[in-house]
Design a protein around this motif. Sequence first.
Motif, mmCIF file in Angstrom:
data_model
loop_
_atom_site.group_PDB
_atom_site.id
_atom_site.type_symbol
_atom_site.label_atom_id
_atom_site.label_comp_id
_atom_site.label_asym_id
_atom_site.label_seq_id
_atom_site.Cartn_x
_atom_site.Cartn_y
_atom_site.Cartn_z
ATOM 1 N N PRO A 91 0.816 -1.219 0.000
ATOM 2 C CA PRO A 91 0.000 0.000 0.000
ATOM 3 C C PRO A 91 0.848 1.267 0.000
ATOM 4 O O PRO A 91 1.881 1.333 0.660
ATOM 5 C CB PRO A 91 -0.799 -0.096 1.305
ATOM 6 C CG PRO A 91 -0.683 -1.488 1.753
ATOM 7 C CD PRO A 91 0.545 -2.058 1.154
ATOM 8 N N THR B 29 8.358 0.052 5.344
ATOM 9 C CA THR B 29 7.247 0.026 6.290
ATOM 10 C C THR B 29 7.028 1.406 6.898
ATOM 11 O O THR B 29 5.880 1.883 7.003
ATOM 12 C CB THR B 29 7.520 -1.013 7.405
ATOM 13 O OG1 THR B 29 7.811 -2.263 6.792
ATOM 14 C CG2 THR B 29 6.345 -1.164 8.329
ATOM 15 N N GLN B 32 5.415 3.688 4.458
ATOM 16 C CA GLN B 32 3.971 3.431 4.339
ATOM 17 C C GLN B 32 3.210 4.021 5.523
ATOM 18 O O GLN B 32 2.129 4.591 5.356
ATOM 19 C CB GLN B 32 3.728 1.919 4.240
ATOM 20 C CG GLN B 32 4.193 1.332 2.921
ATOM 21 C CD GLN B 32 4.138 -0.180 2.929
ATOM 22 O OE1 GLN B 32 4.717 -0.836 3.794
ATOM 23 N NE2 GLN B 32 3.443 -0.756 1.984
ATOM 24 N N ARG B 36 0.163 7.565 5.787
ATOM 25 C CA ARG B 36 -1.220 7.533 6.275
ATOM 26 C C ARG B 36 -1.472 8.809 7.074
ATOM 27 O O ARG B 36 -0.881 9.001 8.148
ATOM 28 C CB ARG B 36 -1.444 6.305 7.172
ATOM 29 C CG ARG B 36 -1.741 5.047 6.415
ATOM 30 C CD ARG B 36 -3.225 4.968 6.074
ATOM 31 N NE ARG B 36 -3.475 4.190 4.871
ATOM 32 C CZ ARG B 36 -3.637 2.876 4.846
ATOM 33 N NH1 ARG B 36 -3.589 2.197 5.945
ATOM 34 N NH2 ARG B 36 -3.886 2.269 3.719
ATOM 35 N N VAL B 109 -1.142 -1.367 8.356
ATOM 36 C CA VAL B 109 -0.155 -0.905 7.371
ATOM 37 C C VAL B 109 1.186 -1.594 7.605
ATOM 38 O O VAL B 109 1.875 -1.964 6.650
ATOM 39 C CB VAL B 109 0.047 0.627 7.491
ATOM 40 C CG1 VAL B 109 1.043 1.125 6.464
ATOM 41 C CG2 VAL B 109 -1.271 1.336 7.312
ATOM 42 N N THR B 205 -7.515 -2.988 9.858
ATOM 43 C CA THR B 205 -7.334 -1.997 10.924
ATOM 44 C C THR B 205 -8.330 -2.184 12.071
ATOM 45 O O THR B 205 -7.932 -2.205 13.245
ATOM 46 C CB THR B 205 -7.475 -0.578 10.343
ATOM 47 O OG1 THR B 205 -6.509 -0.438 9.305
ATOM 48 C CG2 THR B 205 -7.226 0.475 11.401
#
Lengths: 332, 293
Positions: A91, B29, B32, B36, B109, B205
């Motif tokens: 993502p 990671t 990412q 958000r 995520v 989530t």
Amino acid sequence: MGEVPFVQMDQLTHRYGTTVALQEVSLALRPGTIGLVGNNGAGKSTLLKILLGMLRPTQGRVQVFGVPLRRARDQLRRRFGYMAEATAVLPLLKGVEYVALSGQLYGMTRRQAFRRAHEVLGYVGLGELRYRRVDEYSRGNLQRLKLAAALVHDPEVLLLDEPTNGLDPPGREAMLALLHDLIGQGGKSVLLCTHLLGDVERLCRHVVMLDRGRVIYDGPLAPLLQGQQGQWELRWRGPGEPWLAWLRNQGVQVQPSQNNHQAAAVVVLPTDWDTRRLFQSALEHQVVIQSLVPVERNLESVFLQLARSSPAPPRSEELPAQQLAEVADDAD
Amino acid sequence: MPIDVARYHGWNGTLRGPWYSALAVTRTTLRQVFRRKVLWVLLALGLFNFLLYFALIYASTQLPRVGDRLLERMDFVVRPDAQQRNGYLRFVEQQGLVVMMLLAFAGSVIIGADFRQRGVAFYLAHGLHPVHYLWGKWLAVAVLLALVTALPALVLFVEYGLFTTDWDYWWQNRAVVSSVLGYVLVMAVVLGVLLLALGTWLHKTVPIAITWTSLLVLSGAVAGQLTRSTGNRYWLLLNLWRNVRVVGRWFFGYYPRPEDRLLAPWAALILGGLTALCAALLWWQLVRLRRWD
């Protein structure tokens, strides 16, 4: 194909619980373009996973560039590039970051990986889309992106799992053109794993056919596609029955067929016959030959024929107990 | 789009080992997570708390009368005193609450999406062992945690030292650095492994956030109720978040409640068991996925 094999498998068996995925597979994959074909569940993906070091075989030996698989992790990372069938959507990553990540996972530094990612994205035709998020790519572009990710560290061998699956005809053509260029100009060896046999015909010189976990053919592609020597498809006009009877008496194999309501047959001429003699006999029997074309086979028909003629593998319960007891420690 | 028919160019270079590649997992990671926007709200909450203390410490050095009074009202001790009171512990524990919320919403995520969208297969197909993958992911959690807790706490420690002319401050309070790092390490190990394990099972989530909150907050309510009704303090050990704090305080040597010192070994045992269990579940999931994905 005289070079040293990059993968050598000897009596490779892999089982998922009681299901036998691969059974006593022995292969030597040499540099070049190799098609790995088979139905769904034939064991293609399992074979690829074993080659990538993601699965340890239940039994048998695998060597990668002459090194036992267990000790070949560095060889795998350096010399293999893998394009998976399914797209991993990470993502919020952009195209260039996806490819650069692939490079870093193979062991490139961050700077090298990004520089190279820009280069290979340009090569596969995604230069203008490199800053777009991966989850916004079309199917065709995703396939190219995955190819770029497999190429980023310039591997010797590309393991491609269904590279054209789900693409529309122009997308498929574009992908095949890219692969053709990589094989020709790039000098890459390719192990093409697919159930689209037309792709294999287009790209590969060697083919390995799997059926229910067993190898049913391992050899060059060209002889498979050539029809039987002296096999012709014949159409004619006129009194054919006496002529066909005469041909049979002369040792010609005749297989009548109906083709658009026309008189037609497939004939296999004896080795001492040529087509001139066939025309001569037709003239003598007052038959007009309308067409005479050599029979060519495609890979699909060959595969189906081989799959039908291969014996069914034994069920897992029928495997020798000793074989089942082999532990992965002995695998390589 | 037409194919770019530029010639294919090779690449020559040395590739590094898989442990180096694990750092790429960490970087990606974190990238990412920071993309958000909702997580920036929680980070801003932590930053706000940090800025508050930053301003108070500044005030205490420049306007001692007002600043010291404010710090006293906030119960923040800049220099650990004879009763072992330590303002940095208080700050790290406050930031820990932000971390708890941040991780609840970042779990998907960080690792859940990898399991939902075949990211794990992508990572492992590059010759990485699951250990490298997990190390990279855990490191991402640890960095995130340190960014919210250890880093600002150490900045506050340095700030006070820089704004005063007292050189003894650095030497006398050097244990603050190791205490903060030790506390954060406990949080990183326990919360990191717990979050990764939850992420591999729950993926999305909302389920992760609900389970996370239940484990860390609801368990506290249950433990409190049982302790009140039975009078047995050992029921407090059911409160996982409290256990983390009790074990973390060991590095500061400061226990406001004496019984916490007695409960600390048991809390450590429970956290150790929980972490081992989560690590085993995590491993099992990875092996299973590697086989079937």
